[in-house]
Write a protein that holds these residues in place. Structure first.
Motif, mmCIF file in Angstrom:
data_model
loop_
_atom_site.group_PDB
_atom_site.id
_atom_site.type_symbol
_atom_site.label_atom_id
_atom_site.label_comp_id
_atom_site.label_asym_id
_atom_site.label_seq_id
_atom_site.Cartn_x
_atom_site.Cartn_y
_atom_site.Cartn_z
ATOM 1 N N ASN A 221 20.843 -49.878 8.066
ATOM 2 C CA ASN A 221 20.041 -48.429 7.692
ATOM 3 C C ASN A 221 18.755 -48.903 7.553
ATOM 4 O O ASN A 221 18.066 -49.596 7.369
ATOM 5 C CB ASN A 221 20.969 -47.823 6.159
ATOM 6 C CG ASN A 221 22.206 -47.556 6.362
ATOM 7 O OD1 ASN A 221 22.832 -47.958 7.311
ATOM 8 N ND2 ASN A 221 23.031 -47.730 5.263
ATOM 9 N N VAL A 222 18.283 -47.858 8.242
ATOM 10 C CA VAL A 222 16.735 -47.701 8.291
ATOM 11 C C VAL A 222 16.012 -45.711 6.574
ATOM 12 O O VAL A 222 17.727 -45.468 6.714
ATOM 13 C CB VAL A 222 16.522 -46.985 9.887
ATOM 14 C CG1 VAL A 222 17.210 -47.298 10.834
ATOM 15 C CG2 VAL A 222 17.232 -45.312 9.505
ATOM 16 N N ARG B 255 14.097 -43.109 4.634
ATOM 17 C CA ARG B 255 14.220 -42.253 5.401
ATOM 18 C C ARG B 255 12.815 -41.444 6.277
ATOM 19 O O ARG B 255 13.181 -40.058 7.194
ATOM 20 C CB ARG B 255 14.281 -41.099 4.608
ATOM 21 C CG ARG B 255 15.443 -41.098 3.156
ATOM 22 C CD ARG B 255 15.519 -40.019 2.051
ATOM 23 N NE ARG B 255 16.637 -40.204 1.341
ATOM 24 C CZ ARG B 255 17.036 -39.372 0.256
ATOM 25 N NH1 ARG B 255 15.924 -38.624 -0.128
ATOM 26 N NH2 ARG B 255 18.362 -40.039 -0.687
ATOM 27 N N HIS C 32 11.759 -43.077 9.170
ATOM 28 C CA HIS C 32 12.206 -43.492 10.318
ATOM 29 C C HIS C 32 12.166 -42.592 10.503
ATOM 30 O O HIS C 32 13.468 -41.302 10.561
ATOM 31 C CB HIS C 32 13.179 -45.100 10.251
ATOM 32 C CG HIS C 32 12.864 -45.878 11.348
ATOM 33 N ND1 HIS C 32 13.653 -44.778 12.587
ATOM 34 C CD2 HIS C 32 12.656 -46.892 11.238
ATOM 35 C CE1 HIS C 32 13.352 -45.913 13.095
ATOM 36 N NE2 HIS C 32 12.485 -47.283 12.871
ATOM 37 N N TYR D 54 16.413 -41.808 11.008
ATOM 38 C CA TYR D 54 17.028 -42.073 10.119
ATOM 39 C C TYR D 54 18.183 -41.291 10.161
ATOM 40 O O TYR D 54 18.026 -39.281 11.123
ATOM 41 C CB TYR D 54 16.448 -41.691 8.721
ATOM 42 C CG TYR D 54 17.091 -41.307 7.653
ATOM 43 C CD1 TYR D 54 17.830 -42.029 6.883
ATOM 44 C CD2 TYR D 54 17.303 -39.846 6.784
ATOM 45 C CE1 TYR D 54 18.075 -41.808 5.687
ATOM 46 C CE2 TYR D 54 17.992 -39.743 5.911
ATOM 47 C CZ TYR D 54 18.540 -40.366 5.207
ATOM 48 O OH TYR D 54 19.058 -40.411 4.036
#
Length: 417
Positions: free
Chosen positions: A70-71, A73, A75, A78
């Protein structure tokens, strides 16, 4: 956290059994299911399946995606639905594997109620919950079987392509993902989705559409400004598209509809066929939501995505019951409540030990008939000393004494019984 140990497959099944059973047995909080301080509030089944601390630990560390991928927010890539996206994608693939839907399908929106802080949360005043995460759903009209679900992440993450309507994009994406385009299916939708733009695109894919039209959508002015009477609807046709304006009774607003499947015909009651077909095939999503409300078991959760995960598991059970109805040979067919109860029993791994009842035909096997129509005194009901002699043509298989079939349960002298 310090008491955590690796999760086993049987524990995961027990966890799901408890989740489903909480939808059937409603209590104010999770802790109350393990509360035994008052005999009237005790639920011993939950203690047998799993301890409270273990259940809460599993719920706390429950993930259905690879958290390391998970990246943040900030990014550009996202995805706010990444926490439950793998489960949703897996469900959609499996739902289309086990059924060939009937011709009539419907598209509508549903709201999973939550007031938790999340960028996907929507406010829809017409819904009972008002706040929640919105899903687009494609269902079979006859049964309510879910063919495809898609989460709406908000205007920022799911922008509408330039020159297109959001309803058109949603319907085309759902039907394309379900692989039912170019097969002659008939889709029903409400005024949010239905438009001439969508109808023209579906005509190119050999798919029919019927739905209501908003007054501000493109349509002939004759239909837009029509003021029909209850027994005199107004029709206009352009190629395969039929537009209609209909008023159910005096004092109500006229309803504008579009269809590429129905003709300008009336039922014996005077109602147009297009209206009757829409009312018959459009309510599958609302019916499914009502069923989910009865057995869903929603609870407050600080993490809305985790509430979505449990909600999706209940959706799986709902589809499983529809498949059971379509393929079972049981007579009578189990009710939805009984079906969920048996799923809970199967997943929990606990079997209740009930005493076996001796059926009458099973007791009758413990006696045999004498040959040549011979008779013996029944060792239970016959009493020669008091003139109550009763003869029997059957004898006990173990002690060979005379014995009526109805007296087998009272035959206590024979230890073999």
């Amino acid at each position: 956290m310090k008491s955590w140990r690796p999760l086993t497959e049987n524990e995961l099944k027990s966890f799901l059994a408890i989740v489903f059973n909480m939808g059937l047995i409603r209590k104010s909080s999770i802790e109350e299911y393990w509360n035994s301080s008052l005999p009237s509030q005790a639920s011993h089944w939950f203690k047998k399946v799993m301890s409270r601390n273990r259940f809460q630990n599993i719920l706390k560390f429950l993930y259905v995606s690879d958290y390391s991928r998970n990246v943040p927010r900030q990014h550009p890539a996202y995805d706010p639905a990444s926490r439950f996206r793998p489960l949703l994608s897996f469900m959609n693939k499996q739902f289309c594997r086990f059924i060939v839907p009937k011709k009539e399908v419907c598209v509508d929106e549903t709201l999973m109620a939550t007031k938790g802080h999340n960028v996907m949360r929507q406010y829809i005043p017409s819904k009972a919950a008002k706040f929640g995460i919105k899903f687009w759903m494609l269902c079979e009209s006859a049964t309510g079987y879910i063919l495809q679900m898609s989460v709406y992440r908000g205007r920022h993450f799911d922008p509408v392509p330039a020159g297109q309507l959001q309803g058109t994009t949603v319907v085309m994406d759902l039907m394309s993902a379900s692989n039912i385009l170019n097969k002659g299916y008939h889709v029903f939708c409400d005024s949010f989705f239905c438009s001439q733009n969508l109808a023209s695109r579906l005509i190119q894919t050999t798919t029919y559409i019927t739905g209501t039209l908003r007054k501000n959508r493109p349509m002939p002015n004759t239909i837009r400004n029509a003021n029909p009477t209850p027994d005199n609807p107004v029709y206009m046709r352009k190629g395969k598209m039929l537009c209609a304006a209909f008023r159910d009774m005096d004092g109500k607003k006229p309803v504008r509809m579009l269809s590429t499947a129905f003709s300008a015909q009336h039922l014996p009651s005077g109602r147009p066929r297009i209206v009757n077909g829409y009312n018959k095939n459009m309510g599958a999503v609302d019916t499914t939501d009502a069923i989910m409300k009865a057995y869903g078991g929603h609870r407050k959760n600080r993490k809305p995505w985790k509430k979505v995960v449990l909600h999706l598991f209940h959706r799986i059970v709902h589809n499983a019951y529809i498949l059971y109805q379509k393929n079972t040979s049981d007579t009578p067919v189990k009710s939805r409540l009984r079906f969920i109860q048996e799923i809970v029993e199967s997943l929990s791994g606990i079997r209740s030990e009930q005493p076996r009842r001796r059926r009458r035909h099973q007791r009758a096997r413990s006696v045999s008939t004498l040959p040549d129509r011979k008779e013996k005194d029944c060792c239970v009901c016959s009493n020669r000393s008091h003139g109550g002699r009763k003869r029997s043509r059957t004898v006990c298989n173990f002690c060979k004494k005379g014995l009526h079939k109805d007296c087998v349960s009272l035959h206590e002298e024979c230890r073999e019984l």
